[in-house]
Design a protein around this motif. Structure first.
Motif, PDB file in Angstrom:
ATOM      1  N   ASP A   1      27.750  31.793  33.086  1.00 37.57           N
ATOM      2  CA  ASP A   1      27.699  31.298  34.460  1.00 37.57           C
ATOM      3  C   ASP A   1      28.896  30.396  34.673  1.00 37.57           C
ATOM      4  O   ASP A   1      29.383  29.755  33.741  1.00 37.57           O
ATOM      5  CB  ASP A   1      26.379  30.590  34.759  1.00 37.57           C
ATOM      6  CG  ASP A   1      26.145  29.346  33.935  1.00 37.57           C
ATOM      7  OD1 ASP A   1      26.508  28.246  34.409  1.00 37.57           O
ATOM      8  OD2 ASP A   1      25.600  29.452  32.817  1.00 37.57           O
TER       9      ASP A   1
ATOM     10  N   PHE B   1      37.421  38.615  34.388  1.00 38.49           N
ATOM     11  CA  PHE B   1      36.132  39.265  34.198  1.00 38.49           C
ATOM     12  C   PHE B   1      36.257  40.597  33.457  1.00 38.49           C
ATOM     13  O   PHE B   1      35.321  41.019  32.771  1.00 38.49           O
ATOM     14  CB  PHE B   1      35.433  39.454  35.549  1.00 38.49           C
ATOM     15  CG  PHE B   1      35.001  38.161  36.173  1.00 38.49           C
ATOM     16  CD1 PHE B   1      33.880  37.494  35.703  1.00 38.49           C
ATOM     17  CD2 PHE B   1      35.709  37.600  37.219  1.00 38.49           C
ATOM     18  CE1 PHE B   1      33.471  36.294  36.266  1.00 38.49           C
ATOM     19  CE2 PHE B   1      35.318  36.401  37.793  1.00 38.49           C
ATOM     20  CZ  PHE B   1      34.191  35.742  37.312  1.00 38.49           C
TER      21      PHE B   1
ATOM     22  N   PHE C   1      26.838  40.174  32.058  1.00 42.35           N
ATOM     23  CA  PHE C   1      26.537  39.609  33.370  1.00 42.35           C
ATOM     24  C   PHE C   1      27.248  38.281  33.556  1.00 42.35           C
ATOM     25  O   PHE C   1      27.646  37.620  32.589  1.00 42.35           O
ATOM     26  CB  PHE C   1      25.028  39.451  33.582  1.00 42.35           C
ATOM     27  CG  PHE C   1      24.342  38.484  32.654  1.00 42.35           C
ATOM     28  CD1 PHE C   1      24.193  37.133  32.993  1.00 42.35           C
ATOM     29  CD2 PHE C   1      23.806  38.909  31.443  1.00 42.35           C
ATOM     30  CE1 PHE C   1      23.543  36.244  32.153  1.00 42.35           C
ATOM     31  CE2 PHE C   1      23.153  38.020  30.600  1.00 42.35           C
ATOM     32  CZ  PHE C   1      23.023  36.686  30.952  1.00 42.35           C
ATOM     33  N   ALA C   2      27.424  37.908  34.822  1.00 47.95           N
ATOM     34  CA  ALA C   2      28.074  36.647  35.172  1.00 47.95           C
ATOM     35  C   ALA C   2      27.437  36.111  36.453  1.00 47.95           C
ATOM     36  O   ALA C   2      27.276  36.851  37.428  1.00 47.95           O
ATOM     37  CB  ALA C   2      29.568  36.833  35.368  1.00 47.95           C
ATOM     38  N   ILE C   3      27.077  34.832  36.436  1.00 50.16           N
ATOM     39  CA  ILE C   3      26.409  34.198  37.573  1.00 50.16           C
ATOM     40  C   ILE C   3      27.290  33.062  38.078  1.00 50.16           C
ATOM     41  O   ILE C   3      27.663  32.177  37.307  1.00 50.16           O
ATOM     42  CB  ILE C   3      25.027  33.651  37.172  1.00 50.16           C
ATOM     43  CG1 ILE C   3      24.218  34.718  36.419  1.00 50.16           C
ATOM     44  CG2 ILE C   3      24.260  33.173  38.408  1.00 50.16           C
ATOM     45  CD1 ILE C   3      22.931  34.189  35.826  1.00 50.16           C
TER      46      ILE C   3
ATOM     47  N   ASN D   1      35.305  35.610  43.075  1.00 53.01           N
ATOM     48  CA  ASN D   1      34.767  35.892  41.741  1.00 53.01           C
ATOM     49  C   ASN D   1      33.593  36.860  41.788  1.00 53.01           C
ATOM     50  O   ASN D   1      33.410  37.685  40.886  1.00 53.01           O
ATOM     51  CB  ASN D   1      34.343  34.591  41.062  1.00 53.01           C
ATOM     52  CG  ASN D   1      35.524  33.814  40.523  1.00 53.01           C
ATOM     53  OD1 ASN D   1      36.533  34.387  40.138  1.00 53.01           O
ATOM     54  ND2 ASN D   1      35.404  32.495  40.489  1.00 53.01           N
ATOM     55  N   TYR D   2      32.793  36.764  42.827  1.00 50.53           N
ATOM     56  CA  TYR D   2      31.642  37.656  42.983  1.00 50.53           C
ATOM     57  C   TYR D   2      32.119  39.105  43.110  1.00 50.53           C
ATOM     58  O   TYR D   2      31.545  40.021  42.508  1.00 50.53           O
ATOM     59  CB  TYR D   2      30.847  37.228  44.211  1.00 50.53           C
ATOM     60  CG  TYR D   2      29.452  37.791  44.314  1.00 50.53           C
ATOM     61  CD1 TYR D   2      28.476  37.482  43.368  1.00 50.53           C
ATOM     62  CD2 TYR D   2      29.084  38.598  45.389  1.00 50.53           C
ATOM     63  CE1 TYR D   2      27.182  37.968  43.481  1.00 50.53           C
ATOM     64  CE2 TYR D   2      27.794  39.093  45.519  1.00 50.53           C
ATOM     65  CZ  TYR D   2      26.851  38.778  44.562  1.00 50.53           C
ATOM     66  OH  TYR D   2      25.563  39.262  44.679  1.00 50.53           O
TER      67      TYR D   2
ATOM     68  N   THR E   1      33.647  40.235  39.705  1.00 52.77           N
ATOM     69  CA  THR E   1      32.596  40.526  38.718  1.00 52.77           C
ATOM     70  C   THR E   1      32.127  41.967  38.834  1.00 52.77           C
ATOM     71  O   THR E   1      31.975  42.677  37.839  1.00 52.77           O
ATOM     72  CB  THR E   1      31.401  39.572  38.913  1.00 52.77           C
ATOM     73  OG1 THR E   1      31.864  38.233  38.870  1.00 52.77           O
ATOM     74  CG2 THR E   1      30.363  39.777  37.839  1.00 52.77           C
ATOM     75  N   LYS E   2      31.910  42.415  40.058  1.00 50.32           N
ATOM     76  CA  LYS E   2      31.447  43.788  40.273  1.00 50.32           C
ATOM     77  C   LYS E   2      32.508  44.798  39.865  1.00 50.32           C
ATOM     78  O   LYS E   2      32.212  45.816  39.240  1.00 50.32           O
ATOM     79  CB  LYS E   2      31.053  43.985  41.735  1.00 50.32           C
ATOM     80  CG  LYS E   2      30.452  45.357  42.013  1.00 50.32           C
ATOM     81  CD  LYS E   2      29.935  45.456  43.439  1.00 50.32           C
ATOM     82  CE  LYS E   2      29.252  46.804  43.672  1.00 50.32           C
ATOM     83  NZ  LYS E   2      28.696  46.899  45.050  1.00 50.32           N
TER      84      LYS E   2
ATOM     85  N   LEU F   1      30.388  44.146  35.554  1.00 45.96           N
ATOM     86  CA  LEU F   1      29.368  43.195  35.124  1.00 45.96           C
ATOM     87  C   LEU F   1      28.233  43.125  36.144  1.00 45.96           C
ATOM     88  O   LEU F   1      28.457  43.293  37.345  1.00 45.96           O
ATOM     89  CB  LEU F   1      29.982  41.800  34.962  1.00 45.96           C
ATOM     90  CG  LEU F   1      31.052  41.634  33.882  1.00 45.96           C
ATOM     91  CD1 LEU F   1      31.802  40.328  34.086  1.00 45.96           C
ATOM     92  CD2 LEU F   1      30.427  41.689  32.500  1.00 45.96           C
TER      93      LEU F   1
ATOM     94  N   ARG G   1      26.181  41.054  38.457  1.00 39.12           N
ATOM     95  CA  ARG G   1      26.560  39.788  39.060  1.00 39.12           C
ATOM     96  C   ARG G   1      25.369  39.061  39.677  1.00 39.12           C
ATOM     97  O   ARG G   1      24.334  39.659  39.980  1.00 39.12           O
ATOM     98  CB  ARG G   1      27.624  40.001  40.132  1.00 39.12           C
ATOM     99  CG  ARG G   1      27.203  40.888  41.302  1.00 39.12           C
ATOM    100  CD  ARG G   1      28.360  41.074  42.258  1.00 39.12           C
ATOM    101  NE  ARG G   1      28.007  41.935  43.390  1.00 39.12           N
ATOM    102  CZ  ARG G   1      28.811  42.177  44.423  1.00 39.12           C
ATOM    103  NH1 ARG G   1      30.023  41.634  44.453  1.00 39.12           N
ATOM    104  NH2 ARG G   1      28.429  42.965  45.416  1.00 39.12           N
TER     105      ARG G   1
ATOM    106  N   GLY H   1      22.394  42.617  42.165  1.00 41.26           N
ATOM    107  CA  GLY H   1      22.356  42.347  40.731  1.00 41.26           C
ATOM    108  C   GLY H   1      21.237  41.407  40.380  1.00 41.26           C
ATOM    109  O   GLY H   1      20.083  41.658  40.710  1.00 41.26           O
TER     110      GLY H   1
END
Length: 324
Positions: free
Chosen positions: A13, A23, A33-35, A51-52, A55-56, A60, A62, A94
């Motif tokens: 995270d 990422f 995964f990443a939050i 970043n969101y 991430t995709k 990952l 998200r 996600g």
């Protein structure tokens, strides 16, 4: 609570405090995964939207979280801001959105009952606005000292607990979905895609990568956006599900099936995926509030029919449902 297993999905995270994250390198390094912090109270995190999306693109799973500041806003206002932020950044596809409840001046003076009320109201409001179920992020200490665990035992849990082989139980809560087991890593513990001295937290999901993806689908559900479409001059109900348009079965008898590019989006609803048979050919469909919607594309293949009665020309057969 559970002891982490070697085959469990790994994730991180992050927030604007983390700095630049690669990422793609993170994904290649075995993370799944990443939050990201979407909001600090009602204030958007400046790095979240970019970043969101990144991430995709990296493949990952998200997610986003909101730092709770219950003395500064109502739970409803916080939930509304969170929904707006996530939807503006790409939508809920996600991990469930998380509310971060932890120690600080924003919660001092509030009773466990008041704080638990606030958290549950936030979760209920997110669900009402999106159909997506929220998740609680908190530490084991905060959960037992400042909240009412017995009222939160059915809420998806992202627990933080450090320097232990497993998080301790919190009253009736003996299971977690995600565990933040290490906080604030630096160059002494290298993470792919993270520059030296940048701070980032490490997590695991209580299951394999496949189980993580399945769990996310179960929490989020299949999302349908209700709309109105104009077909041959007539306005009919429809739903957008993914990139497909679904018409109400009883409205499918219109001769001209071209859409006039008129969409009226409303809040999302959860639906149940099913299958129907149209003249013997199986087609995907969805049940929304008791009504069955069939894929627009499938209707183009049924040919020219003079009698469109449901009990006549259409062979309507429901196969076993699967809720996502």
């Amino acid at each position: 609570m559970q002891i982490a297993q070697l085959n469990w999905a790994k994730g991180v995270d992050y927030s604007s405090d983390t700095g630049v994250v690669d990422f793609f390198s993170l994904a290649k390094g075995g993370y799944s995964f990443a939050i990201g912090r979407a909001l600090y109270g009602l204030a958007p995190d400046t790095s979240f939207a970019a970043n969101y999306a990144a991430t995709k693109k990296a493949g990952l799973v998200r997610g986003g979280y909101q730092f709770a500041r219950p003395k500064l806003s109502t739970a409803q206002a916080a939930a509304t801001a969170m929904v707006k932020e996530i939807e503006g950044a790409g939508g809920f596809d996600g991990l469930p959105p998380a509310i971060d409840a932890e120690y600080g001046t924003d919660v001092q003076g509030l009773s466990p009952e008041e704080l638990t009320d606030w958290v549950l109201t936030w979760i209920a409001e997110v669900r009402a606005l999106t159909g997506v179920r929220g998740m609680l992020y908190t530490s084991t200490a905060f959960l037992t000292e400042c909240l009412q665990p017995e009222r939160l035992k059915d809420v998806p849990l992202w627990i933080s607990s450090y320097s232990v082989s497993q998080p301790p139980n919190a009253g009736p809560i003996t299971q977690y979905n995600l565990w933040q087991h290490t906080a604030g890593l630096n160059s002494q513990l290298k993470v792919p895609g993270i520059a030296p001295y940048n701070q980032i937290d490490l997590n695991v999901f209580a299951g394999t990568v496949a189980e993580l993806k399945s769990w996310c689908e179960g929490v989020n559900g299949v999302q349908a956006t209700p709309m109105k479409v104009i077909v041959h001059g007539q306005t009919v109900d429809a739903y957008a599900i993914g990139d497909q348009v679904y018409l109400l079965w009883k409205d499918a008898g219109l001769q001209d099936k071209k859409v006039d590019n008129v969409w009226h989006f409303e809040p999302q609803h959860q639906v149940v995926e099913t299958k129907v048979k149209v003249n013997g050919a199986e087609s995907q469909a969805f049940v929304v509030d008791g009504d069955t919607y069939v894929n627009w594309a499938a209707l183009k293949n049924i040919g020219i029919l003079t009698d469109l009665k449901i009990d006549g020309e259409f062979n309507f057969t429901v196969t076993p449902n699967a809720t996502k």
